[in-house]
Design a protein around this motif. Structure first.
Motif, PDB file in Angstrom:
ATOM      1  N   SER A 599     -92.572  32.436 -50.258  1.00  0.00           N
ATOM      2  CA  SER A 599     -92.131  32.310 -48.866  1.00  0.00           C
ATOM      3  C   SER A 599     -92.533  33.568 -48.115  1.00  0.00           C
ATOM      4  N   ILE A 600     -92.610  33.450 -46.803  1.00  0.00           N
ATOM      5  CA  ILE A 600     -92.970  34.592 -45.967  1.00  0.00           C
ATOM      6  C   ILE A 600     -91.949  34.697 -44.842  1.00  0.00           C
ATOM      7  N   TYR A 601     -91.638  35.937 -44.480  1.00  0.00           N
ATOM      8  CA  TYR A 601     -90.634  36.177 -43.442  1.00  0.00           C
ATOM      9  C   TYR A 601     -91.178  37.222 -42.470  1.00  0.00           C
ATOM     10  N   ALA A 602     -91.083  36.935 -41.180  1.00  0.00           N
ATOM     11  CA  ALA A 602     -91.521  37.853 -40.132  1.00  0.00           C
ATOM     12  C   ALA A 602     -90.348  38.118 -39.197  1.00  0.00           C
ATOM     13  N   GLU A 603     -90.230  39.380 -38.763  1.00  0.00           N
ATOM     14  CA  GLU A 603     -89.088  39.751 -37.919  1.00  0.00           C
ATOM     15  C   GLU A 603     -89.531  40.775 -36.873  1.00  0.00           C
ATOM     16  N   MET A 604     -88.946  40.648 -35.708  1.00  0.00           N
ATOM     17  CA  MET A 604     -89.123  41.644 -34.661  1.00  0.00           C
ATOM     18  C   MET A 604     -87.745  42.194 -34.307  1.00  0.00           C
ATOM     19  N   SER A 605     -87.628  43.533 -34.319  1.00  0.00           N
ATOM     20  CA  SER A 605     -86.324  44.162 -34.082  1.00  0.00           C
ATOM     21  C   SER A 605     -86.453  45.283 -33.050  1.00  0.00           C
ATOM     22  N   TYR A 606     -85.352  45.481 -32.353  1.00  0.00           N
ATOM     23  CA  TYR A 606     -85.291  46.583 -31.392  1.00  0.00           C
ATOM     24  C   TYR A 606     -83.979  47.329 -31.605  1.00  0.00           C
ATOM     25  N   PHE A 629     -91.736  45.799 -36.322  1.00  0.00           N
ATOM     26  CA  PHE A 629     -92.053  44.473 -36.837  1.00  0.00           C
ATOM     27  C   PHE A 629     -91.991  44.525 -38.361  1.00  0.00           C
ATOM     28  N   LYS A 630     -91.531  43.451 -38.925  1.00  0.00           N
ATOM     29  CA  LYS A 630     -91.398  43.383 -40.384  1.00  0.00           C
ATOM     30  C   LYS A 630     -92.099  42.140 -40.889  1.00  0.00           C
ATOM     31  N   LEU A 631     -92.834  42.292 -41.977  1.00  0.00           N
ATOM     32  CA  LEU A 631     -93.500  41.179 -42.633  1.00  0.00           C
ATOM     33  C   LEU A 631     -93.182  41.272 -44.124  1.00  0.00           C
ATOM     34  N   MET A 632     -92.665  40.181 -44.688  1.00  0.00           N
ATOM     35  CA  MET A 632     -92.222  40.211 -46.077  1.00  0.00           C
ATOM     36  C   MET A 632     -92.699  38.965 -46.809  1.00  0.00           C
ATOM     37  N   LEU A 633     -93.365  39.170 -47.949  1.00  0.00           N
ATOM     38  CA  LEU A 633     -93.831  38.088 -48.805  1.00  0.00           C
ATOM     39  C   LEU A 633     -93.012  38.124 -50.093  1.00  0.00           C
ATOM     40  N   SER A 634     -92.466  36.991 -50.484  1.00  0.00           N
ATOM     41  CA  SER A 634     -91.602  36.964 -51.670  1.00  0.00           C
ATOM     42  C   SER A 634     -91.875  35.719 -52.499  1.00  0.00           C
ATOM     43  N   ARG A 635     -91.566  35.843 -53.764  1.00  0.00           N
ATOM     44  CA  ARG A 635     -91.612  34.710 -54.692  1.00  0.00           C
ATOM     45  C   ARG A 635     -90.318  34.693 -55.477  1.00  0.00           C
ATOM     46  N   SER A 648     -87.497  34.694 -61.844  1.00  0.00           N
ATOM     47  CA  SER A 648     -87.867  36.009 -61.330  1.00  0.00           C
ATOM     48  C   SER A 648     -87.793  36.011 -59.816  1.00  0.00           C
ATOM     49  N   ASN A 649     -87.782  37.209 -59.258  1.00  0.00           N
ATOM     50  CA  ASN A 649     -87.720  37.384 -57.805  1.00  0.00           C
ATOM     51  C   ASN A 649     -88.520  38.628 -57.443  1.00  0.00           C
ATOM     52  N   PHE A 650     -89.650  38.445 -56.753  1.00  0.00           N
ATOM     53  CA  PHE A 650     -90.519  39.551 -56.375  1.00  0.00           C
ATOM     54  C   PHE A 650     -90.687  39.565 -54.862  1.00  0.00           C
ATOM     55  N   THR A 651     -90.660  40.766 -54.289  1.00  0.00           N
ATOM     56  CA  THR A 651     -90.792  40.921 -52.846  1.00  0.00           C
ATOM     57  C   THR A 651     -91.673  42.125 -52.541  1.00  0.00           C
ATOM     58  N   ILE A 652     -92.571  41.953 -51.588  1.00  0.00           N
ATOM     59  CA  ILE A 652     -93.343  43.067 -51.060  1.00  0.00           C
ATOM     60  C   ILE A 652     -93.300  42.972 -49.543  1.00  0.00           C
ATOM     61  N   GLY A 653     -93.004  44.087 -48.888  1.00  0.00           N
ATOM     62  CA  GLY A 653     -92.825  44.037 -47.444  1.00  0.00           C
ATOM     63  C   GLY A 653     -93.365  45.273 -46.749  1.00  0.00           C
ATOM     64  N   VAL A 654     -93.689  45.104 -45.490  1.00  0.00           N
ATOM     65  CA  VAL A 654     -94.129  46.214 -44.659  1.00  0.00           C
ATOM     66  C   VAL A 654     -93.400  46.123 -43.324  1.00  0.00           C
ATOM     67  N   GLU A 655     -92.967  47.278 -42.837  1.00  0.00           N
ATOM     68  CA  GLU A 655     -92.282  47.387 -41.546  1.00  0.00           C
ATOM     69  C   GLU A 655     -93.016  48.456 -40.743  1.00  0.00           C
ATOM     70  N   PHE A 656     -93.361  48.159 -39.508  1.00  0.00           N
ATOM     71  CA  PHE A 656     -94.176  49.100 -38.753  1.00  0.00           C
ATOM     72  C   PHE A 656     -93.868  49.025 -37.257  1.00  0.00           C
ATOM     73  N   THR A 657     -94.127  50.114 -36.598  1.00  0.00           N
ATOM     74  CA  THR A 657     -94.022  50.204 -35.144  1.00  0.00           C
ATOM     75  C   THR A 657     -95.419  50.342 -34.563  1.00  0.00           C
ATOM     76  N   PRO A 658     -95.573  50.131 -33.287  1.00  0.00           N
ATOM     77  CA  PRO A 658     -96.874  50.444 -32.669  1.00  0.00           C
ATOM     78  C   PRO A 658     -97.175  51.942 -32.790  1.00  0.00           C
ATOM     79  N   PRO A 659     -98.455  52.342 -32.916  1.00  0.00           N
ATOM     80  CA  PRO A 659     -98.816  53.764 -33.003  1.00  0.00           C
ATOM     81  C   PRO A 659     -98.877  54.404 -31.606  1.00  0.00           C
ATOM     82  N   TYR A 660     -97.714  54.658 -31.049  1.00  0.00           N
ATOM     83  CA  TYR A 660     -97.664  55.153 -29.668  1.00  0.00           C
ATOM     84  C   TYR A 660     -98.456  56.442 -29.481  1.00  0.00           C
ATOM     85  N   SER A 661     -98.407  57.336 -30.489  1.00  0.00           N
ATOM     86  CA  SER A 661     -99.059  58.646 -30.338  1.00  0.00           C
ATOM     87  C   SER A 661    -100.567  58.523 -30.184  1.00  0.00           C
ATOM     88  N   ALA A 662    -101.152  57.392 -30.611  1.00  0.00           N
ATOM     89  CA  ALA A 662    -102.588  57.184 -30.449  1.00  0.00           C
ATOM     90  C   ALA A 662    -102.932  56.673 -29.060  1.00  0.00           C
TER      91      ALA A 662
END
Length: 873
Positions: A599-606, A629-635, A648-662
């Protein structure tokens, strides 16, 4: 004299009297005089009985008004016998009270057996009495019969013999109850004696396996006085001894010795209440597999079936392994057919030739016709709407039967959380006549809504918490008055509300809603949450007592206060504060590739941070905004969310913001230097500009595997790993938030500070988290490993309890150059988990830390207790 004798004979013929009487010790004796004559029964009267309906008692005799019978005769004897067979009477008499004009008036005199006033047990523990009483099942007020007494004596004796007390003596004494007529007490005295134990266990004739290996095979029959058997049972129980003998035979068969037999075994009783056991073994020869031929298969070629079987010519002949590869394993040969609709298929392995030490097999396959699913019946869903159940069912009418999909459906229904996973029982009803099958899913609803209501008083203030979680909510029925019982339920939605406050010093509010099937047609979930927390410097004074009472609602852990002490504070602390407001929206989707466990999960948070003189971050004053923003792939393939046995239960996720400093033209290096070298006012202004927009990228991964270690699948081993890394786009704009806080119960109140808490039992909360030069927590990466053994104490729907023992290791680092994946802090301990439907998961762990933490680098952490609420490690 002759005249008197004639008159006496006439009286006997005209007025016969027949009686039957018997004590409890003697057989029935019929006494009568005169010749039998046929009479019609005019009336039947029952006397001497108070607790039974006379009409029913008459029916028991088999006699009826209007019936013609010989007096005396077989009918009377048969009626008496029937009364005695019921065992309810201690005396039975049938007599003719009147005979007139060819008719007879019968009187049945019965005396009830005494009734039970109470049972008194002697020589037993309270727990033993409870077990015995339940099984004996002699209720107060019931009749005491010889059969019941004998049955009770036998059950009690058999029960303790089964526990190893072979010399148990049971004595039952019946005493009159002087306060109630025809009532008695039963005094049951049990003398268990001592357990019979195994003194010597000897094997003869064995050459393939030595005595030690065979002894380990006999798991429940072990010699006393041996160190190797310290944790093993030494008592002798005949039933388990016979099971152990079969285990020895299976041991040989698994290694190819299919002719092995136990020639004889002897059990010798000793005077010291022990036994000596001698077992003589004839091992026979070792056999190997020869040629394996497949006969009758047309769907799959023999080469393919042989590859699935995974047994080949020359392998040791192992009947157990053969059966497992044919029928038992998930990928067994027969399941290959069952998953493709061949419900009526069968495979019969036949030994067609045995030559020397080689056995040729012929696999005779009957494929039959494919079975189509006809009806799907759902039973037991008293609260959950049927469409919620049916959308999780993978076996659809019109499809081919699949055992794999049947098992998967059971797993999906367990994952819902609305039904007791231990009692989900599918009923497969094949119809060979028309090649169809009906599937009935029998469910048992369980309560899974949770409530938290707590309050406390300390340091002159009151702290209150209220949390509600409704796991089977129904939004569409909010305006349906009839659905409020007390809330609209049944659609599988989750609604969570929580509030905690102690007035102006601390406040926290949160809301979350999840729709698991957005639109109702596909398993796409939508989650919306919002939260607000306000904390002053006063509540910061209680940080050592602070803990999160919240968990498992799906959006972090915004906690509350524990116990308070009389800590002094001044008015300036009231003005210090950290205020956080947050919103998030997430979308989840089940995938079919690489397989349908993904399954895949996407989230936007403020998040909006407002800080004033807050000492836990590099930024201590100003306002920060965090859009990420968060993107998570799990099995996830676990079989049961509460007590997991396999999967079993495996999860890999990434959470990131825009690169404002660039994108933004700003002197980030200069602002960073001002935060360090500037005066207090300059530093504050630099912080506000440098951290007004938070930027980072955060990577996390974790996985857990569950493996049952026994045939009953109760003892379960869980292995788990976790890793996390917090990175940056610009070295001068490193995020002051989203750090990893390692150590303790994983429920620290610092989760409210915008950080992720990671538990490591055996250490204080956050004590393994490094700090930077400003004294702020700075855990930017971590590793954690867990090995946990679990065993259930009870898995009832009202309460599920399991014990555990664990080994853990982990560490956290600030900079990547300091990262050392094998430099881990170690701990071990034990614990218990309790799941109560209304309160959720709770538990306590005791852990011992073998290494030092960062707060006391010169001594080991040592003994620590941890409490768990609403989450698992």
């Amino acid at each position: 004299m002759l005249k008197h004798f004639t008159l006496f004979l006439i009286i006997l013929i005209i007025s016969p009297v027949f009686t039957f009487a018997q004590s409890q010790e003697s057989e029935p004796v019929i006494s009568y005089s005169g010749s039998p004559r046929k009479y019609e029964i005019a009336e039947i009267e029952v006397t001497g009985i108070q607790n039974y309906d006379p009409k029913i008692l008459v029916n028991l005799s088999g006699l009826a008004v209007g019936q013609k019978l010989n007096v005396p005769g077989e009918e009377i004897s048969e009626a008496i016998r029937k009364y005695w067979e019921h065992g309810l009477f201690s005396s039975v008499k049938i007599k003719a009270s009147k005979i007139e004009s060819g008719k007879v008036w019968l009187e049945i005199e019965l005396l009830e057996r005494p009734r039970l006033s109470d049972i008194n047990y002697y020589g037993l523990k309270k727990s033993e009495i409870e077990t015995i009483s339940e099984k004996v099942a002699m209720m107060k007020g019931s009749q005491v019969t010889p059969h019941l007494i004998t049955r009770s004596e036998k059950y009690i004796t058999d029960y303790f013999v089964g526990k190893g007390f072979y010399n148990t003596e049971v004595r039952v004494v019946q005493k009159d109850d002087t306060t109630k007529a025809n009532n008695v007490y039963l005094d049951i005295t049990v003398d268990k004696k001592e357990k019979v134990k195994v003194k010597n266990l000897e094997f003869t004739g064995n050459t393939v396996f030595n005595d030690s290996k065979l002894n380990r095979t006999m798991k429940k029959t072990n010699e006393k006085g041996k160190i190797k058997n310290f944790f093993r049972t030494k008592k002798f129980i005949d039933e388990t001894y016979k099971e152990d003998l079969i285990a020895v035979i299976d041991k040989y068969n698994e290694h190819g010795y299919r002719d092995m037999v136990i020639d004889y075994d002897s059990i010798t009783r000793n005077d010291d209440n022990t036994v000596d056991i001698k077992i003589n073994i004839e091992e026979g020869r070792k056999y190997y597999l020869g040629h394996i031929a497949w006969i009758g298969n047309s769907i799959y070629p023999g080469e393919y079936l042989g590859a699935v079987l995974r047994l080949k010519k020359g392998d040791v002949f192992n009947q157990k392994l053969l059966d497992e590869r044919l029928f038992v394993d998930d990928d067994a040969v027969h399941n290959l057919y069952m998953n493709n609709g061949y419900l009526f298929s069968n495979i019969q392995p036949v030994e067609v030739q045995v030559y020397g030490d080689t056995i040729d097999l012929e696999m005779r396959v009957y494929e039959g016709k494919q079975a189509t699913i006809n009806n799907i019946v759902i039973n037991g869903n008293t609260k959950t709407h049927e469409h919620v159940v049916r959308r999780e069912v993978r076996t659809k009418p019109g499809q081919l039967f699949s055992k794999q999909e049947l098992i998967r459906t059971i797993r999906e229904l367990s994952q819902l959380g609305h039904f007791n996973p231990e009692n989900i029982q599918p009923d497969v009803q094949p119809n060979p006549e028309d090649g169809t099958v009906d599937l009935v899913y029998n469910l048992e609803e369980k309560a899974n809504d949770q409530i938290e209501l707590s309050g406390g008083w300390g340091a002159g203030m009151f702290v209150g918490s209220l949390g509600l979680k409704f796991s089977n909510f129904s939004v569409r029925n909010i305006f349906n008055k009839e659905a409020w019982r007390p809330l609209p339920t049944g659609d599988g939605q989750t609604l969570s509300l929580r509030a905690q406050t102690n007035g102006k010093f601390y406040q926290s509010y949160s809301f979350s809603f999840t729709e698991p099937w957005l639109g109702g047609k596909r398993p796409n979930s939508l989650t919306v949450s919002a939260y607000r927390s306000i904390q002053s410097g006063v509540s910061d004074s209680y940080s050592n007592n602070f803990y999160s009472g919240y968990g498992g609602y799906g959006y972090g852990g915004y906690g509350g206060y524990g116990g308070y002490q009389n800590i002094q504070f001044d008015e300036s602390q009231i003005d210090q504060h950290m205020k956080i407001s947050g919103l998030s929206i997430g979308f989840g989707k089940r995938l079919t590739w690489p397989d349908d466990w993904f399954s895949i999960y996407a989230e936007m948070s403020y998040q909006h941070y407002d800080l004033k003189d807050w000492r836990y971050f590099i930024m201590q004053n100003g306002v920060s905004q965090n859009l990420h923003f968060k993107l998570m792939l799990s099995r996830n393939s676990i079989d049961n969310p509460l007590y997991t046995r396999r999967g079993s239960n495996f999860t890999i996720g990434v959470e990131f913001t825009p690169p404002y400093s660039a994108w933004i033209d700003k002197d980030y290096k200069g602002l960073y230097n001002y935060t360090i070298t500037g005066d207090e006012e300059t530093s504050k202004k630099a912080q506000e500009q440098l951290y007004d927009l938070i930027e980072y990228h955060k990577w996390t991964t974790q996985g857990s595997v569950f493996t049952p270690l026994d045939k009953a699948e109760k003892l379960v081993l869980m292995g788990k790993f976790e890793m996390g890394f917090l990175g940056y786009y610009n070295e001068y704009v490193r995020s002051p938030y989203e750090k990893f806080m390692l150590g303790g119960d994983g429920m620290s109140g610092y989760s409210m500070y915008g950080s992720q808490t990671v538990g490591l039992r055996g250490y204080e909360n956050s004590s393994l988290t490094p700090r930077n030069q400003y004294g702020s927590y700075d855990g930017n990466m971590y590793n954690k490993l867990t090995l946990e053994m679990r065993y259930p104490l009870t898995l009832q729907p009202s309460a599920q309890v399991y014990a555990l023992a664990f080994l853990e290791a982990g560490n956290a680092w600030s900079d990547f150059q300091d990262y050392s994946p094998f430099d881990l802090k170690r701990s071990a301990g034990v614990g218990v988990r309790i799941f109560l439907p209304i309160f959720g998961l709770m538990g306590i762990d005791w852990g011992y830390g073998f290494d030092s933490d960062l707060t006391n680098p010169n001594q080991v952490s040592g003994s620590q207790f941890h409490f768990v609420i609403g989450q698992q490690f």
